[in-house]
Design an enzyme around this catalytic site. Structure first.
Site, mmCIF file in Angstrom:
data_model
loop_
_atom_site.group_PDB
_atom_site.id
_atom_site.type_symbol
_atom_site.label_atom_id
_atom_site.label_comp_id
_atom_site.label_asym_id
_atom_site.label_seq_id
_atom_site.Cartn_x
_atom_site.Cartn_y
_atom_site.Cartn_z
ATOM 1 N N HIS A 155 -14.198 -131.524 54.015
ATOM 2 C CA HIS A 155 -13.492 -131.085 52.806
ATOM 3 C C HIS A 155 -14.099 -131.718 51.553
ATOM 4 C CE1 HIS A 155 -10.378 -129.186 55.287
ATOM 5 N NE2 HIS A 155 -10.449 -130.259 56.038
ATOM 6 N N SER A 278 -34.690 -127.427 32.848
ATOM 7 C CA SER A 278 -33.919 -127.120 31.647
ATOM 8 C C SER A 278 -34.771 -127.403 30.424
ATOM 9 C CB SER A 278 -32.640 -127.955 31.601
ATOM 10 O OG SER A 278 -31.980 -127.786 30.359
#
Length: 454
Positions: A155, A278
């Site tokens: 999880h 980027s």
């Protein structure tokens, strides 16, 4: 180039490979259709259904570079028939005596379904080759990191220790099952199609079955035994398998995507000095390939679903399903080819930061060993009583527990000696043994199978 962004010079490499484009581009597709027509004429000639000379002329002239492709397109639009433009263009270059023997008794679906089988043969061979290469890289990672301890996560949260070799072996074992599926499915998928109008070979009586057998043999395909005009499970199954292959690659990519986060930093996908993540944040190193694997898998699943939709066909022919396949099937194949290419680069050049894995495990202290402590305590007081005790010690809302052992001792649930004894058991359990099993099993399978799709 095409009008779609995915076909543009700028972006086409992200949605297809040159190798697969050479199979699905229009000239290649038309040539494959012509090959089917030539094989049909040849098979008919052997059975005395058309003159041998006509079949020879068809074989000689059935070349896409000899046809007027503008005429093919014009006549297709003019007649609203999917194959008549190609037939007329071929007839135009044939001697008059051979023209009547082109496409005698066949249907569009006979040609295009047989082409699907030929395409599956080519695509399956590439998938087999690339999956085996990916499996080899994953097996290498599994062996190299058999005992590299890292935090197992459930999880999205740190759970109990595993090894990175265990994770890589899980990936490799899944790839091996896809290879098994490829091997098992080949005889189901690679069959020709000759059914005529409604599948019963009525035009070719009394030689219909013999002709279909001859046609399939001519093309190196299996005889289906019964026409499959409205039975689309073969195409759906092949597309479904490719969607599963892409799902596996996306699972691997997602792991790298998550574990490359700087706050975790355990894996990094390979990059090049020229790559720019980027132009506004130069410090970034984005997991572009890992991310793209998920994008590709989403598109493959969507297109594979269209192939499954085609299974719901009406009567003996239903153009809605198999014409939708003309769009969806190449997409599934092209996108899978890119996924295999990207996935292969990812796993062969994957950077594993062993030190980051160690630091992340140690950062959690003995909390990451709570499963082992629970197992030890369960032997003393019973599993459910032990679980309740540890829940009370570690339950959400209580003060963060830095040392579980200290908390258990303070609660009177165990002694320090008990805890040291329980933690002496290897934290990663049977991870190493399972890695060994996967690697041994895969090596045996690889040694027994050919490099090319069997």
């Amino acid at each position: 180039m095409g009008t779609r962004l995915t076909d543009s010079r700028q972006y086409a490499h992200l949605w297809g490979t040159a190798e697969l484009a050479s199979l699905f581009e229009e000239p290649a597709r038309l040539q494959a259709w012509l090959d089917v027509l030539a094989a049909l004429a040849s098979a008919q000639a052997r059975l005395g259904m058309v003159p041998a000379g006509a079949a020879a002329e068809i074989a000689t002239h059935a070349r896409v570079d000899a046809l007027d492709l503008d005429l093919v397109a014009e006549q297709t639009r003019l007649t609203s028939h999917s194959m008549l433009g190609l037939i007329r263009a071929l007839q135009q270059v044939l001697p008059e005596a051979a023209r009547e023997h082109v496409y005698a008794g066949a249907t569009v679906q006979d040609v295009t379904d047989t082409w699907f089988a030929l395409a599956m043969r080519e695509v399956g061979a590439l998938v087999w080759r690339d999956l085996r290469a990916i499996e080899e890289s994953l097996l290498g990672l599994a062996v190299s990191h058999r005992d590299t301890v890292m935090a197992g996560r459930t999880h999205g949260q740190p759970g109990a220790p595993i090894t990175f070799g265990f994770k890589a072996a899980s990936w490799a074992d899944e790839v091996r099952r896809h290879l098994d599926r490829l091997r098992e499915g080949r005889p189901r998928w690679l069959v020709g199609q000759l059914g005529g109008a409604v599948g019963v070979l009525g035009f070719f009586e009394p030689q219909g079955l013999a002709l279909r057998a001859q046609l399939c043999a001519e093309l190196g395909l299996g005889d289906p035994g019964i026409s499959w005009l409205s039975s689309r499970d073969r195409v759906a199954e092949f597309g479904g398998l490719l969607s599963m292959v892409c799902g596996t690659l996306a699972r691997i990519g997602t792991e790298v995507f998550e574990l490359q986060r700087p706050e975790i930093g355990e894996l990094r996908e390979p990059t090049t000095p020229e790559a720019v993540s980027s132009i506004t944040m130069p410090h970034k190193r984005n997991p572009e390939g890992s991310e793209h694997l998920d994008t590709l898998a989403r598109l493959v699943r969507a297109n594979a679903a269209v192939l499954v939709e085609g299974m719901v066909a009406v009567h003996e022919r239903d153009g809605r399903g198999w014409k939708a396949e003309w769009s969806a099937f190449p997409e599934v194949c092209l996108l899978t080819g890119v996924a295999l290419e990207v996935g292969g680069r990812l796993v062969s050049g994957l950077e594993v930061d062993v030190e980051a894995m160690r630091v992340n495990v140690e950062r959690h202290g003995d909390r990451i060993a709570s499963e082992r402590l629970l197992a030890g305590l369960a032997g003393k007081v019973g599993k459910h009583t032990a679980q309740q005790l540890m829940h009370e010690v570690l339950s959400p809302g209580t003060t963060e527990v830095a040392h579980v052992v200290d908390a258990l001792v303070a609660a009177g649930a165990a002694t320090e000696q008990d805890c040291r004894h329980w933690l002496a058991v290897p934290a990663t359990g049977a991870a190493g043994a399972m890695v060994d099993t996967v690697v041994s099993r895969a090596r045996a399978a690889r040694a027994a199978e050919p490099d090319t799709w069997p």
